[in-house]
Design a protein around this motif. Structure first.
Motif, PDB file in Angstrom:
ATOM      1  N   UNK A 258       0.818  -1.214   0.000  1.00  0.00           N
ATOM      2  CA  UNK A 258       0.000   0.000   0.000  1.00  0.00           C
ATOM      3  C   UNK A 258       0.847   1.257   0.000  1.00  0.00           C
ATOM      4  N   UNK A 259       2.047   1.178   0.565  1.00  0.00           N
ATOM      5  CA  UNK A 259       2.868   2.377   0.750  1.00  0.00           C
ATOM      6  C   UNK A 259       3.971   2.468  -0.298  1.00  0.00           C
ATOM      7  N   UNK A 292      -8.765   8.767 -13.322  1.00  0.00           N
ATOM      8  CA  UNK A 292      -8.827   9.262 -11.945  1.00  0.00           C
ATOM      9  C   UNK A 292     -10.259   9.293 -11.442  1.00  0.00           C
ATOM     10  N   UNK A 293     -11.174   9.814 -12.243  1.00  0.00           N
ATOM     11  CA  UNK A 293     -12.575   9.924 -11.828  1.00  0.00           C
ATOM     12  C   UNK A 293     -13.191   8.556 -11.565  1.00  0.00           C
ATOM     13  N   UNK A 294     -12.953   7.610 -12.466  1.00  0.00           N
ATOM     14  CA  UNK A 294     -13.526   6.272 -12.313  1.00  0.00           C
ATOM     15  C   UNK A 294     -12.905   5.561 -11.111  1.00  0.00           C
ATOM     16  N   UNK A 295     -11.589   5.701 -10.944  1.00  0.00           N
ATOM     17  CA  UNK A 295     -10.883   4.997  -9.862  1.00  0.00           C
ATOM     18  C   UNK A 295     -11.348   5.463  -8.498  1.00  0.00           C
ATOM     19  N   UNK A 296     -11.405   6.778  -8.279  1.00  0.00           N
ATOM     20  CA  UNK A 296     -11.807   7.259  -6.959  1.00  0.00           C
ATOM     21  C   UNK A 296     -13.265   6.908  -6.649  1.00  0.00           C
ATOM     22  N   UNK A 297     -14.118   6.926  -7.656  1.00  0.00           N
ATOM     23  CA  UNK A 297     -15.532   6.637  -7.422  1.00  0.00           C
ATOM     24  C   UNK A 297     -15.753   5.171  -7.079  1.00  0.00           C
ATOM     25  N   UNK A 298     -15.204   4.275  -7.880  1.00  0.00           N
ATOM     26  CA  UNK A 298     -15.373   2.840  -7.630  1.00  0.00           C
ATOM     27  C   UNK A 298     -14.712   2.442  -6.310  1.00  0.00           C
ATOM     28  N   UNK A 299     -13.505   2.950  -6.054  1.00  0.00           N
ATOM     29  CA  UNK A 299     -12.798   2.602  -4.832  1.00  0.00           C
ATOM     30  C   UNK A 299     -13.558   3.014  -3.586  1.00  0.00           C
ATOM     31  N   UNK A 300     -14.061   4.233  -3.570  1.00  0.00           N
ATOM     32  CA  UNK A 300     -14.771   4.715  -2.382  1.00  0.00           C
ATOM     33  C   UNK A 300     -16.126   4.036  -2.203  1.00  0.00           C
ATOM     34  N   UNK A 315      -9.678  -1.114  -0.519  1.00  0.00           N
ATOM     35  CA  UNK A 315     -10.548  -0.379  -1.441  1.00  0.00           C
ATOM     36  C   UNK A 315     -10.369   1.128  -1.295  1.00  0.00           C
ATOM     37  N   UNK A 316     -10.150   1.605  -0.080  1.00  0.00           N
ATOM     38  CA  UNK A 316      -9.954   3.045   0.089  1.00  0.00           C
ATOM     39  C   UNK A 316      -8.636   3.488  -0.535  1.00  0.00           C
ATOM     40  N   UNK A 317      -7.624   2.593  -0.544  1.00  0.00           N
ATOM     41  CA  UNK A 317      -6.365   2.940  -1.208  1.00  0.00           C
ATOM     42  C   UNK A 317      -6.564   3.070  -2.712  1.00  0.00           C
ATOM     43  N   UNK A 318      -7.490   2.310  -3.267  1.00  0.00           N
ATOM     44  CA  UNK A 318      -7.837   2.491  -4.679  1.00  0.00           C
ATOM     45  C   UNK A 318      -8.460   3.870  -4.880  1.00  0.00           C
ATOM     46  N   UNK A 344       1.377   8.305   2.554  1.00  0.00           N
ATOM     47  CA  UNK A 344       2.315   7.287   3.044  1.00  0.00           C
ATOM     48  C   UNK A 344       2.356   7.285   4.566  1.00  0.00           C
ATOM     49  N   UNK A 345       2.485   8.444   5.185  1.00  0.00           N
ATOM     50  CA  UNK A 345       2.622   8.520   6.643  1.00  0.00           C
ATOM     51  C   UNK A 345       1.372   7.995   7.343  1.00  0.00           C
ATOM     52  N   UNK A 346       0.195   8.457   6.914  1.00  0.00           N
ATOM     53  CA  UNK A 346      -1.021   8.063   7.635  1.00  0.00           C
ATOM     54  C   UNK A 346      -1.424   6.628   7.303  1.00  0.00           C
ATOM     55  N   UNK A 347      -1.080   6.134   6.120  1.00  0.00           N
ATOM     56  CA  UNK A 347      -1.365   4.737   5.797  1.00  0.00           C
ATOM     57  C   UNK A 347      -0.497   3.811   6.637  1.00  0.00           C
TER      58      UNK A 347
END
Length: 483
Positions: A258-259, A292-300, A315-318, A344-347
């Motif tokens: 993830x990082x 970008x638009x598709x990735x953030x929408x599907x992931x969230x 999924x949130x990392x997506x 990176x730091x908060x993950x």
């Protein structure tokens, strides 16, 4: 081709990482007279020392410009395969901090698990070697090779535990990687055929003067290369391998994926877009904006439905990749590197908290976190802070300012439709993370939450929280990384 002193400085960090990887493997293989715990301590200290050397070097040379593996060009300035510049320094800092964080988490988890220590640290340093080369690469051949040097050790790390879920996750990731590499190489071959060069600066110069027919071929070739990177960073619709791989791997390996692995893919794509195949005004940038638009929408949206902590973070990392791709689509390196650093730091912190809980409650369900605020207020406060930063809410100002920078980059590029989609996804992201936070405040029906938090875990979580707090107070540090 001889290497000057300046060229040796340019490749110093990946070279030291590679030497460290070999040293770790040799120590673990041949120092059998020492106890396993002593070997683990020595290997961990050596890995940490190598990564700290890299950070010190980056800090000392952060304003410099150094090149390696150059040749005189037929037209324009010399063509170089490797460049160390402020953007490279910023990306290396993010990657090395991520690597150090993963090593820190490993000191907490691996002593009590069946993951082979020497192999784990060897693979981690090998992948970081590829990641640092990827951030400095300036030709397509080096980019592809470096990306594979990141990917192959990562798959092996997923399967280190040698159980069914880990092997399944490693196999899925490997098969997807093989497919994505084939797609990418297909695009690279056509780009070379159209432009006659593998060097990014030369490709960028020649793309602007192509006739329309060759321009369409170049667009299709660039699209194949971007699709190859999209597989690596799990952008939608090339993401299906990621959730099962995250769940099947040990928590520290999942954190690495993830990082570090994701950051390396974003770094390579950033270099590729800004320095080579997608100059300002290219249609490929529109493709990345749509991605970008598709990735953030599907992931969230998918993260909203998850009941397991690791799968929710997967999924949130997506979804976070979608937010990273938004400023990348308009070539804003500052916003991308700043967002990546905060992520990176908060993950690291979020996965650290998950590692603590899963060591005592292996189920990994969100309901396992019920009652944490009352029984473990320190751990709960740290986890809430990490989730708040990921959501972009105060007091997590690091997340708020990096999201604002991403919005600003998109709006300045007159992509209003993308800004609207980003705003909607911010709201969905709030629901994702606050749903988890709500579980911490609920009273458990039975078996009240209680864990024995060991000293290494307390130290690492406190460090991640402190760094995130400093970045929230001084967000300018994030945006200075690429300058």
């Amino acid at each position: 081709m001889t290497l000057t002193w300046t060229a040796w400085q340019a490749i110093a960090v990946p070279l030291v990482l590679a030497i460290g990887a070999v040293a770790v493997l040799l120590i673990d293989s041949f120092w059998k007279s020492a106890s396993a715990e002593l070997r683990h301590t020595v290997v961990t200290l050596l890995t940490s020392a190598v990564l700290l050397f890299g950070l010190v070097f980056v800090w000392a040379q952060r304003g410099g410009f150094k090149v390696a593996f150059c040749r005189p060009a037929v037209e324009g300035p010399a063509e170089c395969s490797f460049v160390f510049e402020p953007l490279t320094a910023g990306l290396w800092a993010v990657l090395l901090v991520g690597g150090l964080g993963v090593v820190g988490l490993s000191t907490y988890r691996l002593l009590a698990s069946d993951v082979p220590i020497g192999e784990y640290h060897f693979l981690l340093l090998s992948a970081l070697t590829g990641a640092t080369v990827l951030a400095g690469a300036r030709d397509l051949a080096t980019l592809v090779i470096a990306l594979e040097v990141v990917s192959l050790p990562s798959f092996a790390m997923v399967g280190l535990r040698r159980d069914r879920r880990g092997s399944e996750g490693a196999m899925k990731a490997f098969l997807v990687s093989v497919l994505s590499t084939a797609v990418m190489l297909f695009g690279v071959s056509y780009l070379y055929g159209v432009t006659g060069s593998l060097y990014l600066t030369t490709i960028a110069n020649r793309l602007t003067g192509l006739d329309p027919d060759l321009g369409r071929v170049a667009f299709a070739a660039g699209l194949f290369v971007i699709v190859g990177f999209a597989f690596k960073i799990a952008a939608v619709p090339f993401h299906a391998w990621l959730p099962d791989t995250y769940v099947g791997a040990p928590v520290e390996v999942t954190t690495f994926l993830a990082v570090v692995s994701k950051s390396a893919g974003v770094a390579g794509l950033l270099v590729l877009v800004t320095a080579g195949i997608a100059p300002d005004g290219s249609q490929l940038r529109t493709v990345i904006a749509i991605l970008a638009a598709v990735t953030m929408t599907v992931g969230n949206l998918a993260a909203l439905r998850q009941v397991e902590a690791v799968r929710l973070l997967a999924w949130s990392s997506i979804g976070q990749v979608g937010f990273l791709l938004a400023p990348l689509a308009v070539g804003d390196a500052q916003a991308v590197v700043g967002y990546l650093a905060a992520y990176v730091v908060v993950t690291l912190g979020a996965f650290g908290a998950v590692a603590v809980v899963q060591r005592h409650r292996a189920g990994g369900l969100l309901t396992d976190y019920r009652g944490m605020v009352r029984s473990e207020p320190g751990l709960a406060a740290a986890l809430i802070f990490f989730l708040v930063v990921l959501a972009g809410l105060p007091p997590g100002l690091a997340g708020l300012f990096t999201k604002f920078a991403a919005f600003q980059a998109v709006i300045d590029a007159h992509l209003g439709w993308l800004a609207i989609i980003m705003a909607v996804n911010v709201m969905i992201g709030l629901a994702v993370y606050l749903r988890w936070v709500a579980e911490l405040f609920r009273l458990p029906a039975d078996d009240p939450f209680s864990v024995d938090i060991e000293t290494p875990a307390v130290a690492m979580l406190s460090l991640f929280a402190a760094v995130a707090a400093v970045l929230s107070v001084l967000p300018s540090v994030l945006f200075a990384l690429a300058t």
